[in-house]
Every structure is written in C-alpha cells, then in structure tokens.
Design an enzyme around this catalytic site. Sequence first.
Site, mmCIF file in Angstrom:
data_model
loop_
_atom_site.group_PDB
_atom_site.id
_atom_site.type_symbol
_atom_site.label_atom_id
_atom_site.label_comp_id
_atom_site.label_asym_id
_atom_site.label_seq_id
_atom_site.Cartn_x
_atom_site.Cartn_y
_atom_site.Cartn_z
ATOM 1 N NE ARG A 1 33.554 10.909 -31.872
ATOM 2 C CZ ARG A 1 34.752 11.276 -31.448
ATOM 3 N NH1 ARG A 1 35.165 12.527 -31.605
ATOM 4 N NH2 ARG A 1 35.546 10.409 -30.858
ATOM 5 C CG HIS A 2 30.348 9.414 -28.464
ATOM 6 N ND1 HIS A 2 31.488 10.015 -27.944
ATOM 7 C CD2 HIS A 2 30.774 8.460 -29.318
ATOM 8 C CE1 HIS A 2 32.538 9.427 -28.452
ATOM 9 N NE2 HIS A 2 32.154 8.490 -29.297
#
Length: 466
Positions: free
Chosen positions: A78-79
């Site tokens: 995930r970012h």
Amino acid sequence: MQINIRMILLVYLVGTLRCFSSFLNKASIPRIAKYFGTKGRYEDVNPHLLEDILAVNTSILQPPFPQCRPIHLTAIIRHGTRYPTRAIFKHMQDMYKVVKSATPDKENWVCEIQTQWKMWYPDDMDGRLARKGVDDHKHLAVRLSKLFPTLLSEENLRGGLVKFISSSKHRCLNSTLSFMAGLTEQWGIQDQTFDYEVNDALMKYFVHCTKFVEDVIRNPSALSQVDKFKEGPEMRSVREKIANQLRVPYKNITADMADAAMNLCAYELAIKTVNSPWCQSLDEVDAKIVEYANDLRQFWKRGYGHDINRKSSCILFHDVFSRLDKAANENTSGQQVTEAVTIQVGHGETLLPLYTLMGFFKDDEPLTSSNYASQHQRSFRPSLVLPYAANLLLALYDCGEGNLRLQPLINEKPVSFPGLTESQQAPMPLYEDVKEHYKELIQGCDFETECELFSRPDQVLIKEAL
Ligand SMILES: *[C@@H]1O[C@H](CO)[C@@H](O)[C@H](O)[C@H]1NC(C)=O
Ligand SMILES: *[C@@H]1O[C@H](CO)[C@@H](O)[C@H](O)[C@H]1NC(C)=O
Ligand SMILES: *[C@@H]1O[C@H](CO)[C@@H](O)[C@H](O)[C@H]1NC(C)=O
Ligand SMILES: *[C@@H]1O[C@H](CO)[C@@H](O)[C@H](O)[C@H]1NC(C)=O
C-alpha cells in the site's frame, strides 16, 4: 509598562495552565492509536520499528533445510502516509468549527484546540503522499533488502531483475519512486535510473470490475449495515459524550464528525508525529466504536460482506500465481529466474479484497450493525493489518530437487495460509500444497466472468424482481 508585561505574563500563564495536563506528552503515542484502522502508522503495528526503523530480524524466516534459497519475492504494498482526501477534510472542518465556537470550559482538549491548534491541512494536498509517506517506502525498501539480500540486491536491481508496477494514483507513483530511492540511496547508485510500469488493471482492479462498481460502490444499500450502526446506540453514546464536552445538542455531532475527530488525531500522529489535543476528544471506549464503524465499512465494501468484493481481485490473484509459476518453472528448468523481485504498489483497497479472496482475517460471524458486542475478538481488524505501507510478501524458495516452498508474510511477519493443515504449514508450506489449496481459484476466478454485471442467471432474476 511593568504592569503590562506582568499582565501579559499572567494571562499567558493562566492560558497555559488552563490547558496544562496534556501539554506534557506531546511526543507520546495516543492511547487510541490502536483503533486508527487504515489511517494508522506502520510502526504502531510493528512497534519494534519505533526504536529502530531499519531493524530486521532475518531469523524470522526459517526454511526447513539449510540448502533452501529464496528465488523470487512478490511484494504487494500500500502507498505510504498520505494527507486527508477532500471528503474527510470536509468533516474535519465541520468538527473544528463546532469546537472553536464551543463555550470554553474545563475540558482541556477543547481549550487546547481553541488556544493552540490551527487547521493547517493544505487543501491542495488532497490525498497526496506526505513526507512521512516517502520515508515509509524508503525504509521498507531498505528493510526488505536486508531481509532478502540475495533477491533485493544491487546486482539484481542494476541487472533489471527487479520489476516495479504501480497504480496510476499520484500517492502510489510517489511511493514507488520513494521505494526505488530507498534502494538507490542505500547503494549510492547515481549512474542508473529504473523504470516502473503503471498498471491500473492490476493495482486498481476495483474500478474496472463492473459488477463490483454497480452492486457495491454505486449501490447505497450495499452499506446499509454501516448506516444502521452510525445511527445506533453505540455510536449515539460516542456522539453524546463529545456533545456533552462541547455543550452542544447531541444532534449537532454526527457520526462522521466523531470519525473526523479520531482522524484528526490519526493524521497529526502519522504526518507530524504529534499527540494532538484531538486525541483526547475520544476515550478508548469511543475509539473502539468509531473503529468498528470503519471496519464495518471495509467489511461490506472490500471484505467478506459481498462475494464480489473478493472476486474483484481475481485478476491480481492470477497475476501473483503466474509470476510465482514463471519463477518456479525457470528455476526447475535450469534457467535463471528473470524476475527476482516484483514490487507492486497500490491501495488498501488493493490488498483487502485479495486478503479476503485468500481467506485471511475471516470470522465465523459477519460484522453487522447489531453484533458489535460479540465482535471484540474479531480477526477482521484493519487497524492491525492495513496501516500505511501495509504489505503482503510472498517469498518462493527452492529447497533442491524441485522442492519449492512459499512463505507468506504480512507486514514483514510470517503468517500461515488460512486453511492449510498444521503439518502442511510447518515449517514452510510446499508451493504445490498452496496451489492445491487454492485450486478452485487458480482454475476459476476469472475476472471477466466474475465482474460481468449479469454473470449468473439468478442475478438477472433478482434484478428483474426488484
Ligand atoms: C528474531 O526472531 C527469532 C525467531 O522468531 C526470535 O526467536 C528472536 O527472539 C528474534 N530476535 C530479536 C532480536 O528480536
Ligand atoms: C510526487 O511526485 C510528483 C512527480 O514526480 C511531484 O511533482 C510531487 O511533488 C511529488 N510529491 C507529492 C507529495 O505528491
Ligand atoms: C446546532 O445545530 C443547529 C442546526 O444546525 C444550529 O442552529 C445551532 O446553532 C447548533 N447549536 C450549537 C450550540 O452549536
Ligand atoms: C534454482 O535456484 C536455486 C537457488 O538459487 C539454485 O541453487 C539452483 O541452481 C536453481 N536451479 C537451477 C536448475 O538453476
């Protein structure tokens, strides 16, 4: 003149004393940080990183034989930490407005916000990666290169054996660049740059799955459990407690505003490493309820609530297994593995349906608006597994003579594949057993078919009956 200075001093002292109590622990971690859901810090689910952000313990990986060597690593990440999106920002402003105009009283957090806190979020930063998010990925890159030194190595990076794939969203692109920068800075690489592929079909599959978009995203009744919970008794008590402290009618504090109060605390901690006065607007009992409302939303929108949620990730699931197969085949047929590492950067919404498809975090009972009390021990808790930079790692090992094994890790911690027997799990599952376990998904789970709006006759009938 003298008197004026004294008066100013006095006013200042009274001002600070009035808000004194929480002044002392600005740097500490708020007690409610355990309930931040997808807005939590990676360090708070991996607390050993609070002491040393680059700490790696390689002995967590325990292949059964000394000759086992990792041959491929897939990382779906995930970012990193981001700024609030516009929609959340709006609720934060509503909440701030009420606090600012509240009658000052003994409540320290109200007083502190009124006298010492300013709404500072730049509104052009809608959902962008924060400076902290850059670090999240740089640090993760360094740790993964220490955990898998033969795979995520300078030689493999330079030789094009490390592949990067990103969602097109700016915060993901910047996370991908940050991950690369973590590696190049560590190795002092200045003479070479590296490419990445933008692939929304894989990393943002959920916007391409028509059935999911129509049946869940555009269908208000898909989240009816969330709406009911927000109007229910537990959330009402949270709203009343906040309203009482602010001396406003309880109707003036909506569930979204209570959520915004917790989000303010979460963003201040994640972005600025500050234990803000907002963190006292909710006690732990309240925070757990607000967390549950968010978990309910994730459950019905991305998790087990609707079957299409998990099925929307079929495309990524197949991509993962074809990548593993390719590496396995190359290795067993005597060729060099052409993709030693795949770094795939996406969203929380990329990971959660995939976890669900693979059977992770499944409880016996679904999460509903009416079973909050019996769900305290639930395993479906994004707070524990989906912080910024959350990741699923799949490490494929060759243990000699075609003996391949697959170790899954979530947020750098080894986990078990749900549903494999204990003897299959320990010490590290055979790749063949994993594939056998997911046989139906590997043979089926076709994205096109699953995501077609009227894919099954019974669905058509239900639609017509409505
Ligand atoms: C490293 O991991 C091993 C295996 O899980 C554990 O026994 C050991 O205590 C860990 N070492 C440190 C320093 O955390
Ligand atoms: C992200 O990347 C873009 C393009 O490289 C850059 O303009 C921007 O400043 C970066 N940072 C953030 C926080 O978006
Ligand atoms: C509560 O909300 C109502 C309707 O929006 C508003 O008129 C009223 O001023 C609010 N009360 C307080 C004390 O903020
Ligand atoms: C498969 O990978 C292992 C570990 O890197 C290596 O020792 C082995 O030689 C590879 N097999 C072949 C046939 O290349």
